[in-house]
Design a protein around this motif. Structure first.
Motif, PDB file in Angstrom:
ATOM      1  N   SER A 124       0.834  -1.209   0.000  1.00 57.06           N
ATOM      2  CA  SER A 124       0.000   0.000   0.000  1.00 57.06           C
ATOM      3  C   SER A 124       0.868   1.257   0.000  1.00 57.06           C
TER       4      SER A 124
ATOM      5  N   ALA B 114       0.783   3.990  -3.048  1.00 56.22           N
ATOM      6  CA  ALA B 114       0.609   5.426  -2.801  1.00 56.22           C
ATOM      7  C   ALA B 114       1.686   6.220  -3.523  1.00 56.22           C
TER       8      ALA B 114
ATOM      9  N   LYS C 199       0.807  10.066  -4.523  1.00 55.47           N
ATOM     10  CA  LYS C 199       0.325  10.547  -3.227  1.00 55.47           C
ATOM     11  C   LYS C 199       1.443  10.767  -2.221  1.00 55.47           C
TER      12      LYS C 199
ATOM     13  N   ARG D  32      -3.107   9.477   2.853  1.00 51.41           N
ATOM     14  CA  ARG D  32      -3.687   8.163   3.109  1.00 51.41           C
ATOM     15  C   ARG D  32      -5.178   8.375   3.294  1.00 51.41           C
TER      16      ARG D  32
END
Length: 140
Positions: A24, A28, A33, A57
């Motif tokens: 994860s 990202a 991100k 997040r």
């Protein structure tokens, strides 16, 4: 064994528990991100002590200054010593509505009779209306 001077950003974010899984954290980074010192970061981008790492997040914005390099996932107490957290405080409105008496903890089970009466009172209902415990009985 010597302390590493740099590590991958996805590995560091996972190690300090900013993301639940390394995958994860990598996702990202790949989706734009995560930023290191204001620049978009790929999962393999290196972080060193003093870098400013920003990550999103969900709706939460995380902002860290790296103070220590770790390559393996560490406990929460140790992880907190590896960065300085500059993340903005999440406003109460974004956490969800605060409903006194109506909000129950997840997994708390069914409301008790007392809880139900309080909930009904808050909603403006008469909890005793329409309930006749002697209905259908002969009173001899």
């Amino acid at each position: 064994m010597s302390q590493p001077t740099s590590t991958r950003v996805d590995k560091w974010l996972w190690s300090v528990r900013a993301f639940k899984t390394r995958t994860s954290a990598g996702d990202a980074c790949a989706s734009g991100k995560v930023r290191i010192n204001g620049e978009p970061a790929k999962p393999a981008s290196k972080v060193v002590v003093g870098d400013r790492v920003e990550a999103r997040r969900g709706a939460r914005q995380l902002v860290f200054e790296v103070t220590a390099i770790v390559e393996k996932r560490v406990g929460a107490a140790v992880a907190a010593t590896c960065y300085v957290d500059y993340s903005p405080v999440e406003p109460q409105a974004e956490r969800g509505p605060a409903i006194p008496g109506g909000a129950r903890d997840r997994g708390a089970g069914r409301p008790t009779k007392r809880d139900r009466r309080v909930i009904d009172q808050l909603r403006g209902r008469d909890s005793g209306a329409g309930h006749d415990n002697d209905a259908g009985r002969d009173n001899d």
